[in-house]
Write a protein that holds these residues in place. Structure first.
Motif, PDB file in Angstrom:
ATOM      1  N   GLY A  30       0.800  -1.212   0.000  1.00 45.69           N
ATOM      2  CA  GLY A  30       0.000   0.000   0.000  1.00 45.69           C
ATOM      3  C   GLY A  30       0.835   1.264   0.000  1.00 45.69           C
ATOM      4  O   GLY A  30       0.495   2.259  -0.635  1.00 45.69           O
ATOM      5  N   LEU A  31       1.965   1.228   0.738  1.00 44.77           N
ATOM      6  CA  LEU A  31       2.853   2.388   0.845  1.00 44.77           C
ATOM      7  C   LEU A  31       4.285   1.887   0.830  1.00 44.77           C
ATOM      8  O   LEU A  31       4.736   1.236   1.781  1.00 44.77           O
ATOM      9  N   VAL A  32       5.002   2.174  -0.228  1.00 39.29           N
ATOM     10  CA  VAL A  32       6.331   1.608  -0.396  1.00 39.29           C
ATOM     11  C   VAL A  32       7.315   2.109   0.665  1.00 39.29           C
ATOM     12  O   VAL A  32       8.250   1.400   1.050  1.00 39.29           O
ATOM     13  N   ASP A  33       7.091   3.335   1.154  1.00 40.62           N
ATOM     14  CA  ASP A  33       7.999   3.879   2.174  1.00 40.62           C
ATOM     15  C   ASP A  33       7.966   3.055   3.457  1.00 40.62           C
ATOM     16  O   ASP A  33       8.949   3.023   4.204  1.00 40.62           O
ATOM     17  N   ALA A  34       6.839   2.411   3.729  1.00 36.42           N
ATOM     18  CA  ALA A  34       6.691   1.615   4.951  1.00 36.42           C
ATOM     19  C   ALA A  34       6.876   0.121   4.706  1.00 36.42           C
ATOM     20  O   ALA A  34       6.660  -0.688   5.611  1.00 36.42           O
ATOM     21  N   ALA A  35       7.280  -0.277   3.506  1.00 37.21           N
ATOM     22  CA  ALA A  35       7.410  -1.697   3.172  1.00 37.21           C
ATOM     23  C   ALA A  35       8.530  -2.350   3.984  1.00 37.21           C
ATOM     24  O   ALA A  35       9.572  -1.735   4.229  1.00 37.21           O
ATOM     25  N   PRO A  36       8.353  -3.601   4.401  1.00 39.85           N
ATOM     26  CA  PRO A  36       9.357  -4.292   5.222  1.00 39.85           C
ATOM     27  C   PRO A  36      10.506  -4.855   4.384  1.00 39.85           C
ATOM     28  O   PRO A  36      10.774  -6.056   4.379  1.00 39.85           O
ATOM     29  N   VAL A  37      11.184  -3.970   3.673  1.00 33.52           N
ATOM     30  CA  VAL A  37      12.203  -4.397   2.704  1.00 33.52           C
ATOM     31  C   VAL A  37      13.345  -5.158   3.380  1.00 33.52           C
ATOM     32  O   VAL A  37      13.734  -6.245   2.939  1.00 33.52           O
ATOM     33  N   GLU A  38      13.886  -4.593   4.450  1.00 31.09           N
ATOM     34  CA  GLU A  38      15.054  -5.188   5.097  1.00 31.09           C
ATOM     35  C   GLU A  38      14.731  -6.482   5.829  1.00 31.09           C
ATOM     36  O   GLU A  38      15.615  -7.308   6.064  1.00 31.09           O
ATOM     37  N   ARG A  39      13.475  -6.692   6.185  1.00 34.55           N
ATOM     38  CA  ARG A  39      13.085  -7.928   6.876  1.00 34.55           C
ATOM     39  C   ARG A  39      12.638  -9.004   5.897  1.00 34.55           C
ATOM     40  O   ARG A  39      13.140 -10.128   5.916  1.00 34.55           O
ATOM     41  N   VAL A  40      11.696  -8.669   5.024  1.00 34.79           N
ATOM     42  CA  VAL A  40      11.120  -9.672   4.131  1.00 34.79           C
ATOM     43  C   VAL A  40      12.040  -9.995   2.964  1.00 34.79           C
ATOM     44  O   VAL A  40      12.096 -11.141   2.509  1.00 34.79           O
ATOM     45  N   GLY A  41      12.801  -9.010   2.489  1.00 35.61           N
ATOM     46  CA  GLY A  41      13.704  -9.258   1.367  1.00 35.61           C
ATOM     47  C   GLY A  41      14.644 -10.433   1.597  1.00 35.61           C
ATOM     48  O   GLY A  41      14.659 -11.394   0.817  1.00 35.61           O
ATOM     49  N   PRO A  42      15.433 -10.415   2.679  1.00 35.79           N
ATOM     50  CA  PRO A  42      16.330 -11.547   2.938  1.00 35.79           C
ATOM     51  C   PRO A  42      15.597 -12.860   3.179  1.00 35.79           C
ATOM     52  O   PRO A  42      16.083 -13.924   2.768  1.00 35.79           O
ATOM     53  N   LEU A  43      14.441 -12.818   3.842  1.00 36.80           N
ATOM     54  CA  LEU A  43      13.692 -14.046   4.094  1.00 36.80           C
ATOM     55  C   LEU A  43      13.234 -14.684   2.790  1.00 36.80           C
ATOM     56  O   LEU A  43      13.297 -15.915   2.630  1.00 36.80           O
ATOM     57  N   MET A  44      12.784 -13.883   1.842  1.00 31.79           N
ATOM     58  CA  MET A  44      12.390 -14.409   0.536  1.00 31.79           C
ATOM     59  C   MET A  44      13.593 -15.003  -0.186  1.00 31.79           C
ATOM     60  O   MET A  44      13.524 -16.084  -0.775  1.00 31.79           O
ATOM     61  N   GLN A  45      14.708 -14.301  -0.149  1.00 35.56           N
ATOM     62  CA  GLN A  45      15.900 -14.767  -0.853  1.00 35.56           C
ATOM     63  C   GLN A  45      16.417 -16.093  -0.294  1.00 35.56           C
ATOM     64  O   GLN A  45      16.935 -16.927  -1.044  1.00 35.56           O
ATOM     65  N   GLN A  46      16.280 -16.285   0.997  1.00 35.95           N
ATOM     66  CA  GLN A  46      16.800 -17.484   1.643  1.00 35.95           C
ATOM     67  C   GLN A  46      15.824 -18.650   1.617  1.00 35.95           C
ATOM     68  O   GLN A  46      16.187 -19.774   1.969  1.00 35.95           O
ATOM     69  N   ASN A  47      14.591 -18.410   1.170  1.00 34.46           N
ATOM     70  CA  ASN A  47      13.590 -19.459   1.177  1.00 34.46           C
ATOM     71  C   ASN A  47      13.900 -20.514   0.117  1.00 34.46           C
ATOM     72  O   ASN A  47      14.301 -20.177  -1.009  1.00 34.46           O
ATOM     73  N   PRO A  48      13.726 -21.808   0.429  1.00 28.51           N
ATOM     74  CA  PRO A  48      14.000 -22.876  -0.546  1.00 28.51           C
ATOM     75  C   PRO A  48      13.173 -22.775  -1.828  1.00 28.51           C
ATOM     76  O   PRO A  48      13.526 -23.389  -2.838  1.00 28.51           O
ATOM     77  N   SER A  49      12.085 -22.025  -1.796  1.00 26.38           N
ATOM     78  CA  SER A  49      11.287 -21.860  -3.008  1.00 26.38           C
ATOM     79  C   SER A  49      12.057 -21.125  -4.104  1.00 26.38           C
ATOM     80  O   SER A  49      11.711 -21.223  -5.283  1.00 26.38           O
TER      81      SER A  49
END
Length: 284
Positions: free
Chosen positions: A175-194
């Protein structure tokens, strides 16, 4: 270990950026060996090297009609399959060098790309046809392409689109890119086996039918000021959903890019600036 350019001598380079996504550009058309991972990470270090998001090596062409080829090395020394901002910087470098004119072809790690220098000095690069099949991204655990995927991450379900632009991308609409959880969700997505080859994770906000805002957490780099292939990925995912039109402006922290995708079977075109910052020599 493979020898690296400038390992025993001063290394000439160009420092460039595309909308804040910054590069060290090396001319290796004399067939000098490309950097090994350790050398690349030293060169990209912002304290002890030159500093950049990626290193671009300009090399002899691999296809008959191209004027040159290029490869991309992330700040951590890993190689990258594609980089839209880097492609424009390579194009601008070749034009300034006199090796190319206003319309030409260049070889990337994933294919051949048509380049056009625009009237305002920006460059437009044909980035190829996006691939949505999970096996081509690659995205594990899904047999067929979907408009939206769901992935559990630390107790929450993340909704995202996925596409390959020559490298894997996950696109999360927010909804608002300024408040997006980039630093938290970004690494979690990258490390996911999917994502067996990791992924560039984009967080996209639709402003209106012709404008989105975007932040991208890149493989091997972290969050960058701009990501050209990430801009293409976010645009095509949202275009397929009918959320935006086929010609859009992408606002990133470092500047603005334009993405056009006239039809599902057409190539995506990325347009934007390519800026020279300085020339230098590095004494490794």
């Amino acid at each position: 270990m493979t020898s690296s350019p400038g390992a025993d001598a001063r290394l000439r380079f160009s420092k460039m950026h595309g909308a804040g996504n910054d590069f060290v550009v090396l001319d290796l058309r004399d067939c000098t060996p490309p950097p090994d991972p350790q050398f690349a990470s030293r060169l990209a270090d912002r304290h002890f090297g030159v500093g950049c998001d990626q290193i671009l090596t300009i090399e002899p062409p691999r296809s008959e009609q191209a004027v040159a080829s290029y490869r991309i090395w992330n700040a951590d020394g890993s190689d990258a399959g594609q980089c839209g901002n880097g492609a424009r910087c390579v194009a601008a470098w070749l034009v300034r060098d006199g090796a190319a004119a206003a319309h030409f072809l260049i070889d990337s790690p994933v294919g051949v790309h048509a380049v056009e220098q625009l009237a305002d000095g920006d460059f437009a690069v044909a980035m190829g046809v996006p691939r949505f099949e999970p096996a081509q991204i690659p995205l594990a655990g899904f047999a067929h392409a979907r408009e939206e995927y769901f992935l559990p991450l630390q107790g929450e379900s993340v909704r995202f689109g996925a596409v390959s632009m020559g490298n894997p991308h996950a696109v999360i609409e927010v909804g608002l890119v300024d408040a997006a959880p980039v630093e938290r969700v970004g690494p979690l997505m990258q490390q996911n086996p999917s994502f067996p080859q990791s992924a560039n994770v984009g967080f996209a906000q639709v402003v209106d039918h012709g404008h989105i805002r975007l932040r991208v957490y890149e493989r091997g780099v972290g969050e960058t000021l701009a990501c050209g292939s990430g801009a293409c990925a976010a645009a095509v995912v949202l275009m397929q959903r009918g959320r935006i039109g086929r010609d859009v402006r992408i606002g990133l922290p470092g500047g603005e890019l334009r993405v056009r995708w006239p039809a599902d079977d057409a190539e995506v075109t990325l347009s934007g600036p390519a800026t020279f910052v300085f020339e230098g020599e590095w004494n490794p």
